[in-house]
Design a protein around this motif. Sequence first.
Motif, PDB file in Angstrom:
ATOM      1  N   ALA A 107      -8.317  10.303  -0.741  1.00  0.00           N
ATOM      2  CA  ALA A 107      -7.412  11.380  -0.317  1.00  0.00           C
ATOM      3  C   ALA A 107      -7.939  11.902   1.021  1.00  0.00           C
ATOM      4  CB  ALA A 107      -7.379  12.493  -1.352  1.00  0.00           C
ATOM      5  N   PHE A 108      -7.035  12.130   1.973  1.00  0.00           N
ATOM      6  CA  PHE A 108      -7.434  12.492   3.337  1.00  0.00           C
ATOM      7  C   PHE A 108      -7.016  13.927   3.654  1.00  0.00           C
ATOM      8  CE2 PHE A 108      -7.196   7.943   3.151  1.00  0.00           C
ATOM      9  CZ  PHE A 108      -8.346   7.558   3.828  1.00  0.00           C
ATOM     10  N   ARG A 168       1.806  19.771 -12.308  1.00  0.00           N
ATOM     11  CA  ARG A 168       1.628  19.356 -10.923  1.00  0.00           C
ATOM     12  C   ARG A 168       0.134  19.182 -10.655  1.00  0.00           C
ATOM     13  NH1 ARG A 168       4.221  22.132  -5.522  1.00  0.00           N
ATOM     14  NH2 ARG A 168       6.266  21.696  -6.340  1.00  0.00           N
ATOM     15  N   PHE A 169      -0.255  18.110 -10.009  1.00  0.00           N
ATOM     16  CA  PHE A 169      -1.659  17.941  -9.621  1.00  0.00           C
ATOM     17  C   PHE A 169      -1.729  17.487  -8.163  1.00  0.00           C
ATOM     18  CE2 PHE A 169      -1.951  13.250 -10.224  1.00  0.00           C
ATOM     19  CZ  PHE A 169      -0.827  13.034 -11.020  1.00  0.00           C
ATOM     20  N   SER A 170      -2.855  17.852  -7.554  1.00  0.00           N
ATOM     21  CA  SER A 170      -2.978  17.662  -6.106  1.00  0.00           C
ATOM     22  C   SER A 170      -3.474  16.256  -5.759  1.00  0.00           C
ATOM     23  CB  SER A 170      -3.990  18.670  -5.555  1.00  0.00           C
ATOM     24  OG  SER A 170      -5.273  18.343  -6.050  1.00  0.00           O
ATOM     25  N   GLY A 171      -3.409  15.945  -4.485  1.00  0.00           N
ATOM     26  CA  GLY A 171      -3.965  14.689  -3.999  1.00  0.00           C
ATOM     27  C   GLY A 171      -5.455  14.590  -4.273  1.00  0.00           C
ATOM     28  N   SER A 172      -6.159  15.742  -4.155  1.00  0.00           N
ATOM     29  CA  SER A 172      -7.599  15.724  -4.427  1.00  0.00           C
ATOM     30  C   SER A 172      -7.849  15.358  -5.893  1.00  0.00           C
ATOM     31  CB  SER A 172      -8.224  17.091  -4.138  1.00  0.00           C
ATOM     32  OG  SER A 172      -7.955  17.461  -2.816  1.00  0.00           O
ATOM     33  N   GLU A 173      -7.030  15.918  -6.805  1.00  0.00           N
ATOM     34  CA  GLU A 173      -7.221  15.566  -8.224  1.00  0.00           C
ATOM     35  C   GLU A 173      -6.805  14.110  -8.478  1.00  0.00           C
ATOM     36  OE1 GLU A 173      -5.437  18.116 -11.244  1.00  0.00           O
ATOM     37  OE2 GLU A 173      -6.208  16.785 -12.829  1.00  0.00           O
ATOM     38  N   ALA A 174      -5.767  13.669  -7.763  1.00  0.00           N
ATOM     39  CA  ALA A 174      -5.348  12.262  -7.922  1.00  0.00           C
ATOM     40  C   ALA A 174      -6.505  11.327  -7.585  1.00  0.00           C
ATOM     41  CB  ALA A 174      -4.148  11.977  -7.036  1.00  0.00           C
ATOM     42  N   LYS A 175      -7.310  11.719  -6.597  1.00  0.00           N
ATOM     43  CA  LYS A 175      -8.494  10.917  -6.242  1.00  0.00           C
ATOM     44  C   LYS A 175      -9.511  10.946  -7.377  1.00  0.00           C
ATOM     45  CE  LYS A 175     -11.971   9.028  -4.075  1.00  0.00           C
ATOM     46  NZ  LYS A 175     -12.604   8.376  -5.198  1.00  0.00           N
ATOM     47  N   GLN A 176      -9.760  12.172  -7.922  1.00  0.00           N
ATOM     48  CA  GLN A 176     -10.737  12.279  -9.019  1.00  0.00           C
ATOM     49  C   GLN A 176     -10.297  11.442 -10.231  1.00  0.00           C
ATOM     50  OE1 GLN A 176     -11.024  16.476  -9.883  1.00  0.00           O
ATOM     51  NE2 GLN A 176     -11.755  16.920  -7.817  1.00  0.00           N
ATOM     52  N   LEU A 177      -8.984  11.406 -10.471  1.00  0.00           N
ATOM     53  CA  LEU A 177      -8.465  10.660 -11.627  1.00  0.00           C
ATOM     54  C   LEU A 177      -8.461   9.154 -11.390  1.00  0.00           C
ATOM     55  CD1 LEU A 177      -5.365  12.927 -12.395  1.00  0.00           C
ATOM     56  CD2 LEU A 177      -7.289  12.526 -13.961  1.00  0.00           C
ATOM     57  N   GLY A 178      -8.584   8.757 -10.130  1.00  0.00           N
ATOM     58  CA  GLY A 178      -8.522   7.324  -9.810  1.00  0.00           C
ATOM     59  C   GLY A 178      -7.102   6.840  -9.548  1.00  0.00           C
ATOM     60  N   LEU A 179      -6.142   7.783  -9.471  1.00  0.00           N
ATOM     61  CA  LEU A 179      -4.761   7.364  -9.179  1.00  0.00           C
ATOM     62  C   LEU A 179      -4.654   6.848  -7.751  1.00  0.00           C
ATOM     63  CD1 LEU A 179      -1.758   7.096  -9.799  1.00  0.00           C
ATOM     64  CD2 LEU A 179      -1.489   9.535  -9.333  1.00  0.00           C
ATOM     65  N   ILE A 200       0.857  -1.189   0.000  1.00  0.00           N
ATOM     66  CA  ILE A 200       0.000   0.000   0.000  1.00  0.00           C
ATOM     67  C   ILE A 200       0.890   1.235   0.000  1.00  0.00           C
ATOM     68  CG2 ILE A 200      -1.797   1.271   1.248  1.00  0.00           C
ATOM     69  CD1 ILE A 200      -2.485  -1.333   2.727  1.00  0.00           C
ATOM     70  N   ALA A 201       0.734   2.106  -1.009  1.00  0.00           N
ATOM     71  CA  ALA A 201       1.478   3.368  -1.017  1.00  0.00           C
ATOM     72  C   ALA A 201       0.689   4.394  -0.225  1.00  0.00           C
ATOM     73  CB  ALA A 201       1.695   3.855  -2.440  1.00  0.00           C
ATOM     74  N   SER A 202       1.357   5.016   0.756  1.00  0.00           N
ATOM     75  CA  SER A 202       0.736   6.046   1.596  1.00  0.00           C
ATOM     76  C   SER A 202       1.512   7.339   1.316  1.00  0.00           C
ATOM     77  CB  SER A 202       0.858   5.610   3.060  1.00  0.00           C
ATOM     78  OG  SER A 202       0.309   6.571   3.902  1.00  0.00           O
ATOM     79  N   ILE A 203       0.862   8.256   0.590  1.00  0.00           N
ATOM     80  CA  ILE A 203       1.601   9.352  -0.058  1.00  0.00           C
ATOM     81  C   ILE A 203       1.248  10.700   0.573  1.00  0.00           C
ATOM     82  CG2 ILE A 203       2.028  10.499  -2.280  1.00  0.00           C
ATOM     83  CD1 ILE A 203       0.649   7.778  -3.466  1.00  0.00           C
ATOM     84  N   HIS A 204       2.277  11.419   1.018  1.00  0.00           N
ATOM     85  CA  HIS A 204       2.085  12.793   1.485  1.00  0.00           C
ATOM     86  C   HIS A 204       3.196  13.647   0.876  1.00  0.00           C
ATOM     87  CE1 HIS A 204       5.357  11.634   4.061  1.00  0.00           C
ATOM     88  NE2 HIS A 204       5.461  12.884   4.508  1.00  0.00           N
ATOM     89  N   GLY A 205       2.960  14.960   0.768  1.00  0.00           N
ATOM     90  CA  GLY A 205       3.980  15.833   0.187  1.00  0.00           C
ATOM     91  C   GLY A 205       4.199  15.499  -1.279  1.00  0.00           C
ATOM     92  N   THR A 260      -2.685  12.297   1.022  1.00  0.00           N
ATOM     93  CA  THR A 260      -3.315  13.466   1.628  1.00  0.00           C
ATOM     94  C   THR A 260      -3.845  14.342   0.495  1.00  0.00           C
ATOM     95  OG1 THR A 260      -1.176  14.601   1.613  1.00  0.00           O
ATOM     96  CG2 THR A 260      -1.816  13.500   3.663  1.00  0.00           C
ATOM     97  N   GLU A 261      -4.852  15.159   0.823  1.00  0.00           N
ATOM     98  CA  GLU A 261      -5.420  16.039  -0.215  1.00  0.00           C
ATOM     99  C   GLU A 261      -4.380  17.010  -0.741  1.00  0.00           C
ATOM    100  OE1 GLU A 261      -8.760  17.745   1.829  1.00  0.00           O
ATOM    101  OE2 GLU A 261      -9.964  15.911   1.634  1.00  0.00           O
TER     102      GLU A 261
END
Length: 272
Positions: free
Chosen positions: A193-194, A178-189, A112-117, A136-137
């Motif tokens: 996102a927390f 550059r794209f945010s964690g929130s967009e990564a969630k929308q894209l399904g990556l 499980i990848a847990s990604i921040h920053g 994270t968002e």
Amino acid sequence: MADEKYKTLEVVEKNPKSGVFHLYLNRPRQRNALTHDFFTEFPKALYALDHNRDVNVIVLSGAGDHFCSGIDISQLKSISQSYHDAGESLRRQILAMQDSITALERCRKPVIASIHGACIGGAIDIVTACDLRYCTEDAFFSVKEVDLALAADLGTLQRLPLIVGYGNAMELALTARRFSGSEAKQLGLVSRAFPSKDDLDQAVSVLAQEIAAKSPIAIMGTKTVLLKSRDLTVDQGLDFVATMNSARLLSSDLTEAVAAQLQKRKPVFSKL
Ligand SMILES: CC/C=C\C=C\CC(=O)SCCNC(=O)CCNC(=O)[C@H](O)C(C)(C)COP(=O)(O)OP(=O)(O)OC[C@H]1O[C@@H](n2cnc3c(N)ncnc32)[C@H](O)[C@@H]1OP(=O)(O)O
């Protein structure tokens, strides 16, 4: 096992007996940039975790303020200086680095990848080879390679389209935006996102423990079949799972899972 010493990584078992082991990219002062040592140590660490019977699930994170800032730029400089006279050895080096990332898929335990920053360049090669991704968002991502005059070559261009779709992958890789964690969630990556790192850590820990409590033979089998089927036709994938399960259905975990359901209790599965 958690005592194993690496220059670029750290293995931590936070909650003994949970089956969850944490693997940290551990060069926080350099924002966990990926060096030669990392590419040597990463497959070794994953192999050791895969072959440790106490490990059911691996959580991959970055130490410090970021997940990972991609390839160590000084390493890229030394590679570019060898370009003119060493094409074949460079090809071997790239294949070895690819193989180091593909170790995530060779590892039968879920990662499980847990990604921040930051999650930039080579870090996207890493997370797209993981089985699950959360962030994270305010995490930020970039398929950065074109800005360094490179076509990404460690797996992003092969795996990202399968996760976010061809069009999205093409757009992210051609622009390096550059794209945010929130967009990564929308894209399904990422799956979720927390709002904060604490929320991320807490949710990933709960999820990892839930998966770790399930039958290891079923979890490893599911990862193996999904990855294998990705590269096969449906017919070939069905044939593969039939052959695999005809051996594995004889496991004592099946008997235990059925008994636990009937007796309305938690199952206790055997280690592999
Ligand atoms: C064969 C080829 C195979 C693979 C190729 C992969 C390509 C890629 O990975 S492309 C991506 C390359 N990475 C980058 O472009 C990111 C560069 N870094 C940053 O943008 C920022 O550092 C940050 C990640 C956004 C973090 O910012 P911040 O928290 O403000 O830290 P900094 O002050 O910028 O950095 C602190 C310290 O770390 C060093 N550092 C950061 N990233 C790298 C890196 N990728 N390689 C080497 N060193 C890095 C930075 O230089 C600073 O060092 P000091 O000595 O303290 O100055």
